[in-house]
Design a protein around this motif. Sequence first.
Motif, short mmCIF file in Angstrom:
data_model
loop_
_atom_site.label_atom_id
_atom_site.label_comp_id
_atom_site.label_asym_id
_atom_site.label_seq_id
_atom_site.Cartn_x
_atom_site.Cartn_y
_atom_site.Cartn_z
N ALA A 1 -98.92 -16.10 -12.02
CA ALA A 1 -99.06 -17.54 -11.82
C ALA A 1 -97.75 -18.28 -12.06
CB ALA A 1 -100.15 -18.09 -12.74
N GLY A 2 -96.85 -17.67 -12.81
CA GLY A 2 -95.57 -18.31 -13.08
C GLY A 2 -94.48 -17.95 -12.09
N LEU B 1 -90.95 -7.22 -23.03
CA LEU B 1 -90.20 -6.87 -21.83
C LEU B 1 -90.88 -7.40 -20.57
CD1 LEU B 1 -89.17 -3.17 -22.61
CD2 LEU B 1 -87.84 -5.26 -22.98
N THR B 2 -92.19 -7.33 -20.53
CA THR B 2 -92.91 -7.80 -19.34
C THR B 2 -92.74 -9.30 -19.16
OG1 THR B 2 -94.56 -6.04 -19.65
CG2 THR B 2 -95.14 -7.84 -18.17
N GLN B 3 -92.92 -10.04 -20.24
CA GLN B 3 -92.74 -11.49 -20.15
C GLN B 3 -91.31 -11.85 -19.75
OE1 GLN B 3 -94.68 -14.34 -20.97
NE2 GLN B 3 -96.49 -13.55 -22.00
N SER B 4 -90.32 -11.17 -20.33
CA SER B 4 -88.93 -11.53 -20.05
C SER B 4 -88.55 -11.20 -18.60
CB SER B 4 -87.98 -10.83 -21.02
OG SER B 4 -88.04 -9.42 -20.88
N ILE B 5 -89.04 -10.07 -18.06
CA ILE B 5 -88.73 -9.73 -16.67
C ILE B 5 -89.42 -10.71 -15.72
CG2 ILE B 5 -89.03 -7.99 -14.86
CD1 ILE B 5 -88.66 -5.85 -17.02
N CYS B 6 -90.67 -11.04 -16.00
CA CYS B 6 -91.36 -12.01 -15.16
C CYS B 6 -90.66 -13.36 -15.18
CB CYS B 6 -92.81 -12.16 -15.60
SG CYS B 6 -93.87 -10.75 -15.21
N ALA B 7 -90.17 -13.77 -16.34
CA ALA B 7 -89.44 -15.03 -16.45
C ALA B 7 -88.15 -14.97 -15.64
CB ALA B 7 -89.14 -15.34 -17.91
N ALA B 8 -87.46 -13.83 -15.69
CA ALA B 8 -86.22 -13.67 -14.93
C ALA B 8 -86.50 -13.68 -13.42
CB ALA B 8 -85.52 -12.37 -15.33
N ILE B 9 -87.60 -13.07 -13.00
CA ILE B 9 -87.98 -13.11 -11.59
C ILE B 9 -88.24 -14.55 -11.15
CG2 ILE B 9 -89.78 -12.47 -9.92
CD1 ILE B 9 -90.20 -9.89 -11.58
N ALA B 10 -88.97 -15.30 -11.99
CA ALA B 10 -89.28 -16.68 -11.65
C ALA B 10 -88.02 -17.53 -11.51
CB ALA B 10 -90.20 -17.28 -12.72
N GLN B 11 -87.00 -17.21 -12.29
CA GLN B 11 -85.76 -17.98 -12.26
C GLN B 11 -84.88 -17.64 -11.06
OE1 GLN B 11 -83.80 -17.50 -16.13
NE2 GLN B 11 -83.94 -19.74 -16.29
N ASP B 12 -85.00 -16.41 -10.56
CA ASP B 12 -84.09 -15.94 -9.51
C ASP B 12 -84.83 -15.90 -8.18
OD1 ASP B 12 -82.24 -14.73 -7.89
OD2 ASP B 12 -81.75 -13.12 -9.29
N SER B 13 -84.63 -16.89 -7.34
CA SER B 13 -85.35 -16.98 -6.06
C SER B 13 -84.98 -15.87 -5.10
CB SER B 13 -85.08 -18.34 -5.41
OG SER B 13 -83.69 -18.51 -5.17
N THR C 1 -84.33 -20.92 -29.83
CA THR C 1 -84.67 -21.63 -28.60
C THR C 1 -85.18 -20.63 -27.58
OG1 THR C 1 -82.94 -23.23 -29.03
CG2 THR C 1 -83.77 -23.10 -26.77
N ASN C 2 -86.25 -20.97 -26.91
CA ASN C 2 -86.82 -20.06 -25.92
C ASN C 2 -85.84 -19.81 -24.79
OD1 ASN C 2 -89.33 -19.86 -27.23
ND2 ASN C 2 -89.92 -21.83 -26.37
N VAL C 3 -85.87 -18.58 -24.25
CA VAL C 3 -84.97 -18.21 -23.17
C VAL C 3 -85.17 -19.12 -21.97
CG1 VAL C 3 -84.35 -16.36 -21.58
CG2 VAL C 3 -84.89 -15.83 -23.96
N ILE C 4 -86.41 -19.43 -21.67
CA ILE C 4 -86.72 -20.36 -20.59
C ILE C 4 -87.10 -21.69 -21.23
CG2 ILE C 4 -88.09 -20.63 -18.49
CD1 ILE C 4 -86.46 -18.05 -18.63
N SER C 5 -87.02 -22.77 -20.52
CA SER C 5 -87.28 -24.08 -21.09
C SER C 5 -88.71 -24.16 -21.62
CB SER C 5 -87.06 -25.17 -20.05
OG SER C 5 -88.10 -25.13 -19.07
N GLN C 6 -88.91 -25.05 -22.58
CA GLN C 6 -90.22 -25.18 -23.20
C GLN C 6 -91.29 -25.58 -22.19
OE1 GLN C 6 -91.33 -24.52 -26.11
NE2 GLN C 6 -89.59 -24.31 -27.48
N ASN C 7 -90.90 -26.21 -21.10
CA ASN C 7 -91.88 -26.70 -20.12
C ASN C 7 -92.25 -25.64 -19.10
OD1 ASN C 7 -91.94 -29.25 -21.28
ND2 ASN C 7 -90.10 -29.88 -20.17
N SER C 8 -91.65 -24.47 -19.13
CA SER C 8 -91.91 -23.46 -18.12
C SER C 8 -93.17 -22.68 -18.45
CB SER C 8 -90.72 -22.52 -18.00
OG SER C 8 -90.63 -21.71 -19.13
N PHE C 9 -93.57 -21.84 -17.51
CA PHE C 9 -94.77 -21.03 -17.69
C PHE C 9 -94.55 -19.96 -18.76
CE2 PHE C 9 -97.44 -17.41 -16.63
CZ PHE C 9 -98.68 -18.00 -16.42
N TYR C 10 -93.37 -19.34 -18.75
CA TYR C 10 -93.10 -18.22 -19.65
C TYR C 10 -92.38 -18.68 -20.91
CZ TYR C 10 -94.02 -15.66 -15.35
OH TYR C 10 -94.60 -15.19 -14.20
N ILE C 11 -92.73 -18.05 -22.02
CA ILE C 11 -92.01 -18.24 -23.28
C ILE C 11 -91.67 -16.84 -23.78
CG2 ILE C 11 -92.11 -19.12 -25.63
CD1 ILE C 11 -94.16 -21.15 -24.68
#
Length: 396
Positions: free
Chosen positions: A227-228, A251-263, A7-17
């Motif tokens: 953009a995400g 690593l780049t995708q995962s950090i960007c996803a974590a940034i997007a999740q943490d306001s 399962t993707n770390v972020i939801s399937q509907n999010s920008f990052y996978i």
Amino acid sequence: MYTREMTNVISQNSFYITGGTLPADATSYVERAADRDLLSSLLASEYCYVLNSRQMGKSSLSVQTMGALNKAGVKTVFLDLTRFGGASVTPEQWYPGMLAEVGRSLSIRRELLDYWKEQQDQALVPRFFGAIREVVLERSSNPIVLFIDEIDAVKSLSFSTDEFFAALRECYNRRAQDETMRRLSICLVGSATPSDLIADTRTSPFNIGKRIELRDFTLDECLPLAAGVNRRNAMELVKRAFYWTNGHPCLTQSICAAIAQDSKVVSAAGVDALVASLFFEAKARERNPNLTDVSNRILSSYLDPENQDEHRSSILDLYGKVLRGRERITDDETNRLVALLKLAGIVRSEVGSIVLRNRIYERVFDLRWIAQNMPDAELRRQQRAFRRGVLRTAVV
């Protein structure tokens, strides 16, 4: 280690996978020079290989390229070798299993399996490639590209696949005389070197095809990931992520996803704190799949199982030289230790040398980590040498 089905770390509907292969319509897919190089080469009917460390986006590159080839009228088949069994599978199961998948992809499964049954007097490898020539290519006038992914999975098989890769080379050579074979192209994908593909030194090495250089993202290639990130300074936050990853795709995708999740992450300092929590805290090497994979590949990939301590000492000593940066280490692909460090993903090639890949690895896999994992005998020898050096300096 990430799996395709995880399962993707972020939801399937999010920008990052951030886990597994990106689908063809992934909004966060980053196009690189390798995308254009691979597509143009396969459209020109070249044989290609994309061999690099894990989590570089090799499978995602294949998926994107297959979509572009299909639009251009080229038929494609994707064979993930991990799907056809490991140590317990027999050659009698492995080859027809792959052939059935080829048939399923091209909607000629029954025809291929009928051919397989009719040619029982032939050996397995000639029967497999005979089916490709006599059924697949004869029933279609379209060019066909066969993507063979996770080729390093053959190392876990209980039988040699030297003959399989030698037959791939023969398919390439036959194109000079057989016009039908010119419509078949092969793309090999995996974490290996060309010299890994044929182990028997009495057999010619696998030396065909065009190598596609798949490199880490450049800063410009990373910027669309902003953009995400729903922040006014999203571009600056992505740049700070790049500062730590140096463009490492996973690593780049995962950090960007974590940034997007943490306001609460709204500055470079916030990104730094986030990176520290993800990668530098106690037990991070055990929790983070990427760090675990890099560590395991350095510490457990033995060139000679009979001399594991000697091998571990050698590869850690070489990595230590890269980490200290006091001498130039040539990117020599005939040097198996250099090749293993590159396949582990901890170093990259730069202007003919190998260098540390990014600041995250520099902090995680530091001199203390080397000392902790160095075999006891070698560590004691190095400590004695260090003390002798200190004494000589004191005397001078």
